[in-house]
Design a protein around this motif. Structure first.
Motif, mmCIF file in Angstrom:
data_model
loop_
_atom_site.group_PDB
_atom_site.id
_atom_site.type_symbol
_atom_site.label_atom_id
_atom_site.label_comp_id
_atom_site.label_asym_id
_atom_site.label_seq_id
_atom_site.Cartn_x
_atom_site.Cartn_y
_atom_site.Cartn_z
ATOM 1 N N GLU A 123 0.825 -1.205 0.000
ATOM 2 C CA GLU A 123 0.000 0.000 0.000
ATOM 3 C C GLU A 123 0.862 1.260 0.000
ATOM 4 O OE1 GLU A 123 -3.297 0.092 -0.257
ATOM 5 O OE2 GLU A 123 -3.294 -2.077 -0.446
ATOM 6 N N SER A 124 0.338 2.307 -0.654
ATOM 7 C CA SER A 124 1.014 3.600 -0.636
ATOM 8 C C SER A 124 0.683 4.377 0.633
ATOM 9 C CB SER A 124 0.616 4.418 -1.873
ATOM 10 O OG SER A 124 -0.793 4.535 -1.972
ATOM 11 N N PHE A 125 -0.440 4.020 1.283
ATOM 12 C CA PHE A 125 -0.831 4.640 2.549
ATOM 13 C C PHE A 125 -0.752 3.585 3.646
ATOM 14 C CE2 PHE A 125 -3.280 6.743 -0.826
ATOM 15 C CZ PHE A 125 -2.858 8.066 -0.654
ATOM 16 N N ILE A 126 -0.022 3.889 4.719
ATOM 17 C CA ILE A 126 0.137 2.969 5.836
ATOM 18 C C ILE A 126 -0.617 3.520 7.041
ATOM 19 C CG2 ILE A 126 1.761 1.767 7.328
ATOM 20 C CD1 ILE A 126 1.972 0.996 4.394
ATOM 21 N N PHE A 127 -1.511 2.702 7.594
ATOM 22 C CA PHE A 127 -2.323 3.126 8.731
ATOM 23 C C PHE A 127 -1.946 2.305 9.962
ATOM 24 C CE2 PHE A 127 -4.909 3.422 4.831
ATOM 25 C CZ PHE A 127 -5.106 4.794 4.783
ATOM 26 N N ASP A 128 -1.899 2.991 11.126
ATOM 27 C CA ASP A 128 -1.635 2.258 12.357
ATOM 28 C C ASP A 128 -2.939 1.668 12.886
ATOM 29 O OD1 ASP A 128 -3.041 4.349 13.637
ATOM 30 O OD2 ASP A 128 -1.197 5.445 14.063
ATOM 31 N N MET A 129 -2.832 0.800 13.872
ATOM 32 C CA MET A 129 -4.000 0.098 14.388
ATOM 33 C C MET A 129 -4.998 1.057 15.031
ATOM 34 S SD MET A 129 -5.645 -2.640 14.531
ATOM 35 C CE MET A 129 -4.440 -3.824 13.965
ATOM 36 N N GLN A 130 -4.512 2.106 15.639
ATOM 37 C CA GLN A 130 -5.416 3.067 16.265
ATOM 38 C C GLN A 130 -6.305 3.750 15.225
ATOM 39 O OE1 GLN A 130 -3.441 6.191 18.453
ATOM 40 N NE2 GLN A 130 -5.320 6.880 19.455
ATOM 41 N N THR A 131 -5.741 4.102 14.078
ATOM 42 C CA THR A 131 -6.512 4.731 13.007
ATOM 43 C C THR A 131 -7.551 3.763 12.456
ATOM 44 O OG1 THR A 131 -4.616 6.108 12.388
ATOM 45 C CG2 THR A 131 -6.375 5.843 10.752
#
Length: 299
Positions: A123-131
């Motif tokens: 992915e070009s966008f990485i999201f953390d678990m909180q998000t």
């Protein structure tokens, strides 16, 4: 115990027939709002957003080796969410976050191991678990926490039992083909206007017409006699699914022809192009040509 799409109102493996009235009574609560189909027809943004979301779900299914039922459930969440929540434009990361969150919720419902790093490795966008957790809460709220979705699979056993097939192998073959059809057609926006029960009945009729043409009239009669089935809606849905099946068949045939033909000259390349164009036109015209035949078959 994981959530079973065939038995959404019970955790028992054996189907509970006293839940059938509850399924019919509650199925509309698990459908996208009618506004979604209108938006998909009139708004290119929503149409492309949904198509890209479904494509991303299916890509993730194959890359992470998820079972098809998990992907089907995630797409159900996507459709229901975008039908009730306005999607901001000009923010491509929203689509990625929505898909990942819907897959995460579906994985939790199916009790499937979910690796956030594997899901976002390309992915070009990485999201953390909180998000992701915050997005999950937004989805849960929009769906009124109805995550045990009532889908066409929930009605499969009910309709098949009305056919009274005595051979378990034939019953399983019918169910397997109907399931395959449902997986092929779950990106078809025309089906968004139909209740899950109607989609299930139509998929079974299409598969029974393929596998048991001599018994098809009795199968059709069994489903049509059900007081919870709208005959006009059944006919429309049957036609829509039949068209989708025909298009999938034509696309597979085109792929087969393309993979077996090697252009040896400019003339041969021109011929292959002409064949492709001709097949494309034929595929476009096919539903119109077979409309009368299908109506006679089921009507």
């Amino acid at each position: 115990m994981d959530f079973d799409l065939e038995n959404p109102l019970t955790s028992l493996k054996e189907h509970q027939f006293d839940t059938i009235p509850d399924l019919f009574a509650s199925e509309t609560d698990h459908m996208p709002s009618r506004n979604l189909l209108k938006c998909l027809k009139t708004c290119d943004f929503y149409s492309s957003f949904r198509q890209e979301a479904i494509s991303l779900v299916l890509q993730t299914q194959y890359s992470c080796n998820f079972e098809p039922f998990l992907a089907y459930l995630a797409i159900n969440y996507v459709d229901r969410f975008i039908s009730k929540q306005e999607i901001p434009r000009g923010k491509p990361w929203v689509l990625r976050l929505l898909v990942i969150s819907c897959l995460s919720l579906a994985a939790k419902m199916k009790n499937t191991h979910f690796s956030l790093s594997n899901l976002q490795r390309e992915e070009s966008f990485i999201f953390d678990m909180q998000t992701i957790n915050r997005m999950e809460l937004l989805i849960l709220d929009a769906l009124n926490w109805r995550m045990r979705s009532i889908t066409p699979f929930s009605f499969m056993h009910f309709f098949i039992s009305s056919f009274e097939l005595k051979d378990p192998a034939l019953t399983q073959a019918l169910k397997d083909r109907a399931t395959e059809i449902l997986f092929q057609a779950h990106n078809e926006k025309k089906l968004l206007e139909f209740k899950p029960s109607i989609i299930a009945a139509s998929a079974l009729l299409v598969s029974s017409h393929e596998l048991f043409p001599l018994q098809f009239p009795s199968f059709r009669c069994s489903i049509s006699s059900c007081e919870c089935v709208n005959r006009d809606q059944l006919l429309k849905c049957f036609n829509a699914i039949q068209e989708k099946v025909e298009m999938v068949w034509y696309e597979s045939m085109i792929d087969t022809v393309s993979s077996t033909r090697t252009p040896l000259s400019v003339l041969d390349r021109h011929c292959i192009k002409s064949e492709s164009e001709t097949t494309s036109v034929a595929a476009t015209a096919l539903p119109e040509k077979r409309e009368i035949k299908r109506r006679k078959t089921i009507g």
